[in-house]
Design a protein around this motif. Structure first.
Motif, PDB file in Angstrom:
ATOM      1  N   ILE A  75       1.336  -3.540   3.287  1.00 20.72           N
ATOM      2  CA  ILE A  75       1.649  -2.541   4.310  1.00 20.72           C
ATOM      3  C   ILE A  75       0.433  -1.645   4.526  1.00 20.72           C
ATOM      4  O   ILE A  75       0.133  -1.225   5.635  1.00 20.72           O
ATOM      5  CB  ILE A  75       2.890  -1.724   3.895  1.00 20.72           C
ATOM      6  CG1 ILE A  75       4.138  -2.600   3.960  1.00 20.72           C
ATOM      7  CG2 ILE A  75       3.080  -0.519   4.802  1.00 20.72           C
ATOM      8  CD1 ILE A  75       5.337  -1.984   3.336  1.00 20.72           C
ATOM      9  N   GLY A  76      -0.322  -1.388   3.444  1.00 13.58           N
ATOM     10  CA  GLY A  76      -1.541  -0.586   3.566  1.00 13.58           C
ATOM     11  C   GLY A  76      -2.706  -1.358   4.164  1.00 13.58           C
ATOM     12  O   GLY A  76      -3.809  -0.839   4.216  1.00 13.58           O
ATOM     13  N   GLY A  77      -2.473  -2.597   4.572  1.00 14.25           N
ATOM     14  CA  GLY A  77      -3.520  -3.345   5.253  1.00 14.25           C
ATOM     15  C   GLY A  77      -4.417  -4.134   4.324  1.00 14.25           C
ATOM     16  O   GLY A  77      -5.433  -4.660   4.747  1.00 14.25           O
ATOM     17  N   GLY A  78      -4.080  -4.235   3.038  1.00 14.81           N
ATOM     18  CA  GLY A  78      -4.924  -4.983   2.102  1.00 14.81           C
ATOM     19  C   GLY A  78      -4.244  -6.259   1.663  1.00 14.81           C
ATOM     20  O   GLY A  78      -3.246  -6.685   2.248  1.00 14.81           O
ATOM     21  N   ILE A  79      -4.798  -6.874   0.647  1.00 16.29           N
ATOM     22  CA  ILE A  79      -4.161  -8.045   0.044  1.00 16.29           C
ATOM     23  C   ILE A  79      -4.537  -8.055  -1.422  1.00 16.29           C
ATOM     24  O   ILE A  79      -5.595  -7.575  -1.801  1.00 16.29           O
ATOM     25  CB  ILE A  79      -4.589  -9.350   0.748  1.00 16.29           C
ATOM     26  CG1 ILE A  79      -3.868 -10.583   0.193  1.00 16.29           C
ATOM     27  CG2 ILE A  79      -6.066  -9.602   0.595  1.00 16.29           C
ATOM     28  CD1 ILE A  79      -2.898 -11.137   1.115  1.00 16.29           C
TER      29      ILE A  79
END
Lengths: 369, 367
Positions: free
Chosen positions: B74-78
C-alpha cells in the motif's frame, strides 16, 4: 573538450566497470594466474572463457529485461519459466524427429522462438492492454509455467543425445571458442544493430519516462510495450535453447531457476533505473558478466557453498549503498568542496586563470545534472 | 463503519466506492462464491467446520506474512524477503530451543528480533538511502537464505517439553464439530497460531484505518510527492512500513515453528510469491495507495481454497499449478477491467436503495 564529452557519455558505466575491476583485482590477489588460458583439444579454457561461457544465458535474458524495464517500468519475473517452456518445445521437436540434422535443430529453434513470441504476447497483452503491472502479469506464468513445461516433456527430464546439440552446448571441432559464447556475441551484435538502425531505443525510453507524454507526441505506448515483451519472448527462446543444449537434458524443475533475480540485478548494476526510462544495454551486459564473475570469485575464494548467498547479499547491499542517489550526492558535494578549496589555493598561488577556466564549467554542469 | 476514509484523497464524488473498497468487495464476493461452490461440489468435507478452521490452522504464517506485505505494498513498495526471513526465524528458533540455554520466551524474543532487524536494515536502505526496494529486498532474501544454511543444514526437531506442550496445545470448541463414521463426536480444534492471526488482523487493520501512520501510508503510496507537500514525513512512513513488515515476518516465523515444531532449510520456501499473489487477489495494487488489509486474509484463503478444490477434485498435481495460474489470470484481468471501466465512468456500483449494508450508510446520508 572531446574527452569530456566521452566522459559524460560513459558516466553511467562507471559503476559496473569499477565493480568488474574490483573483482578482477581480488582475483589477481588470490592468484596471479587468473588470466591464464589453456588449450584443451583445440578449444580455449580458463577463467575468462568460463565466465563468458557461464553467463551466456544471463546476458541474453538481461538484454530483454533491460528493454522491458525501460519501456514498461517494471520487471518480467517469468523469464526463467518461459525459457523452460520454449526449450521443452524445442526438445520435444528434436526428440520426435526421425533424424537429427542441422535443419531439424534450426527448425526446432524457430518453433521455440514462435513459442517465445506467444509467451511474450501473453504477457505483453496483459501489461499493455489490461494495464497490469508487469510483475503481477508475469506472476501468472511464474506460478503455472513449470508445470506446463513438465507436461510438454511428458516424462522426467528427456535427454538430448545427439552430436549437434552437444556441439552447440560445448565446442564445434576446429573452432577454439565455445559455441554459447559465439551465439551470445551474435545475439549482442544483432541487438546493437537493431537499436542502431531503428527508433526502438528512443521510443522505449520516451514511453518509459512518461507514457502519456509519449502518446501526445505520436508514439503508441501500448505498441511499444507490447513490442518489448515480444523481444523478451525471443530472448527467452534463445536463452532456453542455449541452456538446454549446455545441460544436454531438459530438467523442467531446475532449468534456469531464479535467473530472473540475477537478470534484474544485472540491470540494476548496469546503472539502469528499475522504474523505467533511460537505459544502457552495455551497462546491463557488463552487469551480467559481473554477477557471473562474482559467483565464480566467491567459489575461488573458497567460501563455503552455504555461505555464498549471504556473501552475495552483502556485496549487493554495499554496491547499492555506494551507488545510491543520497551517497552519490554526498560524494559529489565533497568533491565540489575539494575542488573549490583547490581553486582558492590556485588563486592564492596566482595560477587562477587557467584553473578556473577549465574547472568551473565542469562543476556548473555537474550541479545542473 | 466508515470505510470511505481509508483513501486519504477522496474520489471524485462521495457517492462512489473508493478503489480500495471496490477491490476488497470483489475479492470478498469471489471468496464467498468459491466457498459456496466448494460446499456444493464437495459437501462431505467442506461443510465441516473443521475444514474451514484448518485453512487458518495450517496457513497462519502465510496470512501473517501477507498482512505485513500488504502494508508495504500500500505504501508503494515491495518486500520479497518475507519468506526467507520467516524460514531463517524458524531455524534460529529451533537451534535456540534445542540448545541448553533456550526457552520459549527467548525464542519469541529472538523471532521478533530477527524480523525487526531485517525490517530496520531494509527500511533504512530503502527509505533514507533511496535504493530500489526490489533490489534491497532481493539482497535480504539472499542474506536470510544464506544465514539459514550457514546456521544449520539438517532438519532439527524440537524436543523441549515446554515447547512440545505449546506445539500440541489445541483450543477445543466443544459445540462445533462433526461425527465421524463410527458416530464418535470430534470437537473442532483451533491452534494458538489462529489467535495470533486474528489479533494481528484486528490490530493492523485498525492501525491502517484509524491511525495517523496508516493514513500516511495510503497517502505516500498514492502519490509521494503530494504527500510530502501535505507535510507528511514520507521517509519515516516508508521506513516504519518496512519495519512493520519485518516484524510480521518474524511473527510468522515463530507461528510456523509453533505449528510444525521443526526447523528445516525448506521452511517457508517460495512463500514470498504466494504472499504477493494473495495480496493481489485480496485487492492490493502493486502501484500503491490502494488496498484493504482485510483483503489479505481473504486473498490468502481464496488462493488456498482454489488449491484445496483442485486437490479434492483429484486432478493430476501438475494441473494444480496451471489452474491456480489461470485463476490468478482471471482475477487480474477482472480487476483491471473493473478499474479501467471505473475510470471511464461507465459503471459506478449503484446499489438499489433497499440494500442497506452498514458500510454504505455514509454514502446514502451524503446523497
Amino acid at each position: 573538450m572531446n574527452m569530456q564529452k566521452v566522459m559524460t557519455r560513459m558516466s553511467h558505466l562507471v559503476l559496473p566497470i569499477s565493480v568488474l575491476l574490483l573483482l578482477i583485482i581480488i582475483n589477481l590477489i588470490k592468484g596471479a594466474d587468473y588470466f591464464s588460458i589453456t588449450v584443451v583439444k583445440g578449444a580455449l579454457y580458463g577463467n575468462i572463457p568460463n565466465i563468458l561461457f557461464g553467463a551466456s544465458e544471463l546476458v541474453i535474458l538481461t538484454i530483454g529485461m533491460t528493454l522491458v524495464t525501460a519501456a514498461s517500468q517494471g520487471q518480467d519475473i517469468s523469464i526463467g519459466v518461459s525459457a523452460t517452456i520454449t526449450s521443452a518445445i524445442f526438445v520435444l521437436f528434436v526428440i520426435n524427429a526421425a533424424e537429427v540434422t542441422l535443419v531439424t535443430i534450426i527448425a526446432g529453434f524457430l518453433i521455440s522462438c514462435v513459442a517465445g513470441l506467444l509467451i511474450g504476447a501473453f504477457n505483453g497483452i496483459l501489461v499493455s492492454i489490461f494495464k497490469v503491472q508487469p510483475m503481477v502479469a508475469t506472476l501468472i506464468l511464474f506460478t503455472g509455467g513449470r508445470s506446463i513445461a513438465f507436461m510438454i516433456d511428458g516424462k522426467l527430464s528427456p535427454i538430448l543425445a545427439n552430436d549437434i546439440s552437444n556441439q552447440i552446448g560445448t565446442v564445434i571441432p576446429g573452432v577454439p571458442i565455445q559455441t554459447p559464447i559465439i551465439l551470445t556475441v551474435v545475439f549482442i551484435i544483432i541487438t546493437a544493430w537493431v537499436l542502431k538502425t531503428t527508433n526502438l531505443r528512443l521510443y522505449a525510453q520516451s514511453v518509459g519516462i512518461n507514457p502519456s507524454a509519449a502518446r501526445l507526441n505520436g508514439i503508441n505506448p501500448k505498441k511499444i510495450i507490447f513490442l518489448t515483451f515480444l523481444i523478451m519472448g525471443v530472448c527467452t527462446a534463445v536463452a532456453g535453447f542455449i541452456a538446454v543444449n549446455k545441460a544436454g537434458r531438459h530438467d523442467s524443475v531446475n532449468l534456469l531457476k531464479l535467473i530472473m533475480m540475477d537478470a534484474i540485478l544485472a540491470v540494476a548494476i548496469g546503472g539502469n533505473s528499475l522504474s523505467g526510462g533511460k537505459f544502457s544495454i552495455t551497462g546491463s551486459i557488463i552487469g551480467a558478466y559481473t554477477i557471473e564473475m562474482l559467483n565464480r570469485t566467491l567459489l575461488r575464494l573458497e567460501v563455503e557453498p552455504e555461505a555464498i548467498k549471504a556473501f552475495k547479499a552483502v556485496f549487493i547491499i554495499i554496491l547499492m549503498v555506494v551507488s545510491s542517489p543520497v551517497v552519490r550526492d554526498f560524494t559529489r558535494k565533497i568533491m565540489d568542496r575539494v575542488r573549490t578549496l583547490g581553486l582558492i589555493d590556485g588563486v592564492l598561488k596566482r595560477h587562477a586563470p587557467e584553473t578556473a577556466a577549465v574547472s568551473s564549467p565542469g562543476s556548473i554542469k555537474r550541479k545542473e545534472e | 463503519m466508515d470505510l470511505s476514509k481509508t483513501d486519504v484523497l477522496p474520489t471524485r464524488s462521495k457517492a462512489r466506492l473508493s478503489n480500495s473498497n471496490l477491490l476488497f468487495l470483489i475479492a470478498a464476493v469471489i471468496f464467498i462464491v468459491m466457498y459456496v461452490f466448494a460446499v456444493i461440489s464437495f459437501p462431505g468435507s467442506f461443510m465441516q467446520f473443521q475444514t474451514f478452521v484448518d485453512f487458518f490452522n495450517l496457513n497462519a504464517p502465510l496470512i501473517i506474512m501477507t498482512l505485513g506485505l500488504c502494508i508495504v505494498m500500500i505504501g508503494g513498495g515491495i518486500d520479497i524477503s518475507v519468506g526467507s526471513v520467516c524460514g531463517l526465524v524458524t531455524m534460529a528458533c529451533a537451534v535456540l530451543l534445542e540448545s541448553h540455554i533456550g526457552n520459549v520466551w527467548g525464542a519469541i524474543l529472538l523471532a521478533l528480533g530477527i524480523g525487526i532487524a531485517f525490517g530496520l536494515l531494509q527500511g533504512y536502505l530503502i527509505a533514507y538511502l533511496e535504493i530500489q526496494p526490489f533490489i534491497i529486498t532481493l539482497a535480504g532474501l539472499f542474506l536470510a537464505n544464506g544465514l539459514l544454511t550457514m546456521l544449520h543444514k539438517d532438519p532439527i526437531n524440537v524436543t523441549r517439553p515446554d515447547f512440545v506442550a505449546l506445539r500440541d496445545f489445541d483450543i477445543v470448541i466443544p459445540f462445533l464439530g462433526t461425527k465421524n463414521r463410527l458416530g464418535v463426536f470430534i470437537p473442532c480444534e483451533i491452534k494458538p497460531g489462529v489467535i495470533v492471526v486474528v489479533v494481528l488482523i484486528v490490530l493492523l487493520a485498525a492501525l491502517m484505518k484509524w491511525s495517523r501512520f496508516g493514513r500516511n501510508v495510503y497517502a505516500v503510496g498514492g502519490n509521494s510527492q503530494s504527500a510530502m507537500m501535505l507535510g507528511i514525513n514520507v521517509k519515516r512512513t516508508i521506513f516504519f512500513s518496512y519495519v512493520l513488515c519485518g516484524l510480521t515476518a518474524g511473527i510468522a516465523g515463530f507461528v510456523f515453528i509453533m505449528t510444525t515444531g521443526a526447523g528445516n532449510i525448506g521452511n517457508a520456501a517460495g512463500f514470498e510469491m504466494k504472499a504477493i499473489a494473495s495480496a493481489i487477489i485480496g485487492g492490493t495494487l502493486l502501484n500503491g495507495g490502494v488496498g484493504n488489509l482485510l483483503g489479505a486474509p481473504i486473498g490468502t484463503l481464496t488462493l488456498l481454497i482454489i488449491n484445496e478444490l483442485i486437490r479434492a477434485a483429484g486432478v493430476q498435481s501438475n494441473f494444480q499449478a496451471i489452474i491456480s495460474g489461470l485463476l490468478l489470470y482471471l482475477f487480474i484481468v477482472l480487476q483491471s477491467v473493473v478499474m479501467s471501466l471505473r475510470d471511464r465512468k461507465k459503471i459506478s456500483l449503484a446499489l438499489p436503495p433497499w440494500v442497506k449494508l452498514p458500510w454504505f450508510r455514509n454514502k446514502e446520508q451524503s446523497v
